[in-house]
Design an enzyme around this catalytic site. Structure first.
Site, PDB file in Angstrom:
ATOM      1  N   LYS A  54      -8.042  -4.477 -16.797  1.00  0.00           N
ATOM      2  CA  LYS A  54      -7.708  -3.071 -16.559  1.00  0.00           C
ATOM      3  C   LYS A  54      -6.351  -3.012 -15.862  1.00  0.00           C
ATOM      4  O   LYS A  54      -6.264  -3.255 -14.660  1.00  0.00           O
ATOM      5  CB  LYS A  54      -8.773  -2.444 -15.669  1.00  0.00           C
TER       6      LYS A  54
ATOM      7  N   GLU B  96      -5.870 -10.299  -4.046  1.00  0.00           N
ATOM      8  CA  GLU B  96      -4.470 -10.404  -3.591  1.00  0.00           C
ATOM      9  C   GLU B  96      -4.076  -8.988  -3.188  1.00  0.00           C
ATOM     10  O   GLU B  96      -3.928  -8.116  -4.057  1.00  0.00           O
ATOM     11  CB  GLU B  96      -3.598 -10.890  -4.731  1.00  0.00           C
TER      12      GLU B  96
ATOM     13  N   CYS C  36       4.949  -7.164  -3.210  1.00  0.00           N
ATOM     14  CA  CYS C  36       4.050  -7.349  -2.050  1.00  0.00           C
ATOM     15  C   CYS C  36       4.612  -8.362  -1.072  1.00  0.00           C
ATOM     16  O   CYS C  36       4.207  -8.414   0.070  1.00  0.00           O
ATOM     17  CB  CYS C  36       2.694  -7.822  -2.542  1.00  0.00           C
TER      18      CYS C  36
ATOM     19  N   GLU D  12       2.295  -0.624   5.258  1.00  0.00           N
ATOM     20  CA  GLU D  12       2.991  -1.010   4.025  1.00  0.00           C
ATOM     21  C   GLU D  12       3.536   0.244   3.347  1.00  0.00           C
ATOM     22  O   GLU D  12       2.787   1.176   3.087  1.00  0.00           O
ATOM     23  CB  GLU D  12       2.036  -1.731   3.080  1.00  0.00           C
TER      24      GLU D  12
HETATM   25  N1  LIG Z   1      -0.896  -9.806  -2.830  1.00  0.00           N
HETATM   26  C1  LIG Z   1      -0.309  -9.724  -4.017  1.00  0.00           C
HETATM   27  O1  LIG Z   1      -0.062 -10.737  -4.707  1.00  0.00           O
HETATM   28  C2  LIG Z   1       0.078  -8.364  -4.540  1.00  0.00           C
HETATM   29  C3  LIG Z   1       0.856  -8.310  -5.698  1.00  0.00           C
HETATM   30  C4  LIG Z   1       1.231  -7.035  -6.183  1.00  0.00           C
HETATM   31  C5  LIG Z   1       0.836  -5.870  -5.530  1.00  0.00           C
HETATM   32  N2  LIG Z   1       0.071  -5.982  -4.413  1.00  0.00           N
HETATM   33  C6  LIG Z   1      -0.339  -4.779  -3.702  1.00  0.00           C
HETATM   34  O2  LIG Z   1      -0.710  -3.746  -4.649  1.00  0.00           O
HETATM   35  C7  LIG Z   1      -0.376  -2.466  -4.104  1.00  0.00           C
HETATM   36  C8  LIG Z   1       0.440  -1.682  -5.094  1.00  0.00           C
HETATM   37  O3  LIG Z   1      -0.233  -1.678  -6.336  1.00  0.00           O
HETATM   38  P1  LIG Z   1      -1.137  -0.417  -6.763  1.00  0.00           P
HETATM   39  O4  LIG Z   1      -0.592   0.831  -6.159  1.00  0.00           O
HETATM   40  O5  LIG Z   1      -1.338  -0.483  -8.240  1.00  0.00           O
HETATM   41  O6  LIG Z   1      -2.525  -0.752  -6.059  1.00  0.00           O
HETATM   42  P2  LIG Z   1      -3.878   0.085  -6.208  1.00  0.00           P
HETATM   43  O7  LIG Z   1      -4.838  -0.596  -5.357  1.00  0.00           O
HETATM   44  O8  LIG Z   1      -3.633   1.542  -6.027  1.00  0.00           O
HETATM   45  O9  LIG Z   1      -4.292  -0.101  -7.774  1.00  0.00           O
HETATM   46  C9  LIG Z   1      -4.437  -1.391  -8.301  1.00  0.00           C
HETATM   47  C10 LIG Z   1      -5.389  -1.315  -9.478  1.00  0.00           C
HETATM   48  O10 LIG Z   1      -6.684  -0.978  -8.988  1.00  0.00           O
HETATM   49  C11 LIG Z   1      -7.222   0.102  -9.740  1.00  0.00           C
HETATM   50  N3  LIG Z   1      -8.126   0.832  -8.848  1.00  0.00           N
HETATM   51  C12 LIG Z   1      -7.812   1.784  -7.941  1.00  0.00           C
HETATM   52  N4  LIG Z   1      -8.925   2.188  -7.274  1.00  0.00           N
HETATM   53  C13 LIG Z   1      -9.961   1.449  -7.783  1.00  0.00           C
HETATM   54  C14 LIG Z   1     -11.374   1.404  -7.530  1.00  0.00           C
HETATM   55  N5  LIG Z   1     -11.940   2.183  -6.606  1.00  0.00           N
HETATM   56  N6  LIG Z   1     -12.151   0.540  -8.255  1.00  0.00           N
HETATM   57  C15 LIG Z   1     -11.580  -0.260  -9.199  1.00  0.00           C
HETATM   58  N7  LIG Z   1     -10.252  -0.252  -9.496  1.00  0.00           N
HETATM   59  C16 LIG Z   1      -9.464   0.593  -8.782  1.00  0.00           C
HETATM   60  C17 LIG Z   1      -6.011   0.880 -10.184  1.00  0.00           C
HETATM   61  O11 LIG Z   1      -6.312   1.694 -11.310  1.00  0.00           O
HETATM   62  C18 LIG Z   1      -5.040  -0.250 -10.517  1.00  0.00           C
HETATM   63  O12 LIG Z   1      -5.288  -0.755 -11.808  1.00  0.00           O
HETATM   64  C19 LIG Z   1       0.407  -2.750  -2.833  1.00  0.00           C
HETATM   65  O13 LIG Z   1      -0.440  -2.638  -1.718  1.00  0.00           O
HETATM   66  C20 LIG Z   1       0.842  -4.200  -2.974  1.00  0.00           C
HETATM   67  O14 LIG Z   1       1.027  -4.837  -1.738  1.00  0.00           O
HETATM   68  C21 LIG Z   1      -0.309  -7.196  -3.889  1.00  0.00           C
HETATM   69  N1  LIG Z   2       1.605 -13.659  -7.880  1.00  0.00           N
HETATM   70  C1  LIG Z   2       2.935 -13.544  -7.840  1.00  0.00           C
HETATM   71  C2  LIG Z   2       3.616 -12.441  -7.330  1.00  0.00           C
HETATM   72  C3  LIG Z   2       3.094 -11.415  -6.537  1.00  0.00           C
HETATM   73  C4  LIG Z   2       3.894 -10.358  -6.251  1.00  0.00           C
HETATM   74  C5  LIG Z   2       3.497  -9.234  -5.506  1.00  0.00           C
HETATM   75  O1  LIG Z   2       4.047  -8.117  -5.567  1.00  0.00           O
HETATM   76  C6  LIG Z   2       3.766 -14.627  -8.381  1.00  0.00           C
HETATM   77  O2  LIG Z   2       4.977 -14.573  -8.211  1.00  0.00           O
HETATM   78  O3  LIG Z   2       3.181 -15.536  -8.975  1.00  0.00           O
END
Ligand SMILES: NC(=O)c1ccc[n+]([C@@H]2O[C@H](COP(=O)([O-])OP(=O)(O)OC[C@H]3O[C@@H](n4cnc5c(N)ncnc54)[C@H](O)[C@@H]3O)[C@@H](O)[C@H]2O)c1
Ligand SMILES: N/C(=C\C=C\C=O)C(=O)O
Length: 489
Positions: free
Chosen positions: A184, A260, A294, A393
């Site tokens: 998804k 993550e 992130c 964040e």
């Molecule tokens: N740690 C990492 O590697 C990493 C990498 C990229 C992004 N992020 C984090 O992701 C966030 C930004 O991405 P975002 O805005 O898409 O995150 P988000 O949590 O809003 O959404 C992520 C996904 O989860 C789905 N989702 C939302 N609510 C849900 C629920 N209740 N049940 C199931 N699925 C649900 C969304 O539709 C989307 O596909 C930031 O906090 C960023 O730090 C972390």
């Molecule tokens: N998992 C990885 C990146 C995560 C990025 C977060 O925004 C990667 O670089 O492999």
């Protein structure tokens, strides 16, 4: 549907529909996909519901018993490599779709997103054939050996900032370990995920192994996957708050979870570092992908002796970044991903003013772009360490800069957060590098560099930044079940 000019014909955008059991399927309901750089409609996206998720999970379950369950490691490895090849063959097309979906510069999408998406498959294609297992000889009493089997049906729920890179970062090890998947992608960035279905099929992945359902989170496809009793594991990347919701939804069926999550990462600059090198990399760790990574070092701590010099050089370099159309080759910073996210980041800009921040540059919408959600890269000083802008964040092109006087003090400040994802340390004192890295509470720590990746390394965050690790053997640990067999000698 809004009656608006679309980018369809001009930029080759696509509609996004589900991919279930080897076929693209439209939903009864759909929503618009908006290009954040132009505010025009890119196409429509089928919105998945519980019924669509049921179909996808059933197809994934059935596929475990089909050809996929019986092929050799070598055959699986060849298929993964072929997926990487096709991604590279379609690199320009995929990068253009990624740039349209996210607002990021096309050149960045080419190098950071698509190239690395292919490499994720190449890496696990090789890793799969070299993976060993454990065996112990207990004197002449017994021989113990561990065998790996797939977890089963894996739910993959992903964010919008690095859409294809992060989807493949999960799908590659998932398939390498012999599982099937129901993916998804984020509702804001559906297009490259849509093409991943046909790419996997062309590479020889049997129907039903890789499934894709578009939609939202709550009361939509995301929640349906998290709750589904026949999904064995969930791997999720996204906000910490969403992680909590998924954990709650997955609890009744006791699913295996890999998270993550969010971060608010310290970038610690000691006086003995090479400031020119620091500035060059800190520009990236602050503003690459519009600050929507992130791992971005959005909390910058600078030792007092070089604080003023750093601010002068960093501000000057930041002002030279070009904010513009993602398809202009000299664009460094594109549009943030959506109107909703733009409004969220701008709320933090206003909050930074209310919290007494001083803006050295930025702090507002980019005024040289008539349409689109563009924000000028922003540097804020003078904020209290307990302010919301220093602790929450923001996930946009804004960083805070705070001076520090002692090593102990900066470590205490860096760790004073609920997050624990990534950290960067700049120093030419080797002992200090080891000493500080050993005390910083982060899953990933870079010294004199940032975002340098080796896919064998453990990858993930601690505290509110995640559960579990991805990468190398850690990817396999999550995507497989280990059984130990003991044979009496
Ligand atoms: N740690 C990492 O590697 C990493 C990498 C990229 C992004 N992020 C984090 O992701 C966030 C930004 O991405 P975002 O805005 O898409 O995150 P988000 O949590 O809003 O959404 C992520 C996904 O989860 C789905 N989702 C939302 N609510 C849900 C629920 N209740 N049940 C199931 N699925 C649900 C969304 O539709 C989307 O596909 C930031 O906090 C960023 O730090 C972390
Ligand atoms: N998992 C990885 C990146 C995560 C990025 C977060 O925004 C990667 O670089 O492999």
């Amino acid at each position: 549907m809004r009656v608006m000019e679309t980018d369809h014909k001009k930029m080759g955008s696509i509609d996004s529909h589900h991919f279930i059991n080897g076929q693209y399927i439209k939903s009864g309901n759909y929503f618009e996909n908006i290009n954040p750089a132009s505010e025009k409609v890119l196409g429509i996206v089928s919105e998945g519901d519980r019924e669509d998720v049921d179909k996808a999970v059933a197809a994934a379950r059935e596929a475990l018993k089909g050809p996929w369950g019986g092929i050799s490691r070598r055959e699986r490895s060849n298929i993964l490599r072929k997926i990487g090849d096709i991604i590279l063959e379609r690199k320009e097309e995929l990068a253009a779709l990624e740039a349209m979906d996210t607002g990021k510069p096309y050149q960045l999408a080419l190098e950071m997103d698509i190239d690395r998406a292919a490499h994720n498959f190449y890496f696990f294609s090789e890793y799969l054939t070299s993976m060993g297992t454990e065996s112990y000889q207990q004197d002449d009493l017994a021989l113990h050996y561990a065998i790996r089997r797939p977890v089963g049906v894996v739910g993959i729920i992903n964010p919008w900032n690095l859409p294809l890179l992060l989807l493949t970062w999960k799908l590659a090890p998932c398939l390498a370990a012999g599982n099937t998947a129901v993916m998804k992608p984020s509702e804001w960035t559906p297009m490259t995920a849509t093409l991943l279905g046909e790419i996997c099929q062309e590479a020889g992945v049997p129907d039903g192994v890789v499934n894709l359902v578009h939609g939202f989170g709550v009361n939509s496809a995301g929640e349906a996957i998290s709750e589904h009793p026949d999904v064995d594991a969930i791997t999720f990347t996204g906000e910490t708050t969403t992680g909590r919701a998924i954990m709650k939804a997955a609890a009744p069926s006791l699913k295996k979870l890999s998270f993550e999550l969010g971060g608010k990462n310290p970038n610690i600059i000691f006086a003995d570092s090479d400031l020119d090198e620091v500035i060059e990399t800190t520009l990236k760790s602050s503003f690459i992908n519009q600050g929507e990574v992130c791992l971005c070092g959005s909390r910058i701590y600078v030792e007092k002796e070089v604080y003023e010099e750093f601010l002068e050089k960093f501000t000057k370099a930041t002002k030279q970044l070009k904010v513009g159309d993602p398809f202009d080759n000299d664009t460094n910073v594109g549009a943030v991903v959506s109107e909703e996210h733009f409004n969220k980041v701008m709320k933090y800009m206003n909050l930074a003013k209310e919290e007494g921040g001083t803006f050295l540059t930025g702090g507002h919408r980019s005024n040289h772009m008539e349409k689109g959600f563009y924000i000028d890269p922003t540097i804020v000083t003078g904020l209290d360490r307990k302010s919301r802008c220093v602790n929450e964040e923001i996930f946009g092109p804004i960083v805070t800069v705070i001076p520090f006087d002692t090593e102990e003090n900066v470590i205490e400040q860096a760790n004073d957060t609920h997050y624990g994802l990534a950290a960067t340390i700049w120093t030419n004192d080797l002992r200090r590098a080891h000493r500080v890295a050993g005390q910083i509470e982060s899953g990933i720590t870079w010294v004199n560099t940032w975002y340098l990746r080796d896919l064998r390394t453990p990858w993930g965050g601690m505290k509110n930044s995640g559960i579990g690790r991805e990468g190398g053997v850690h990817g396999f640990e999550f995507y497989s079940e280990l059984s130990n067999v003991t044979i009496k000698m």
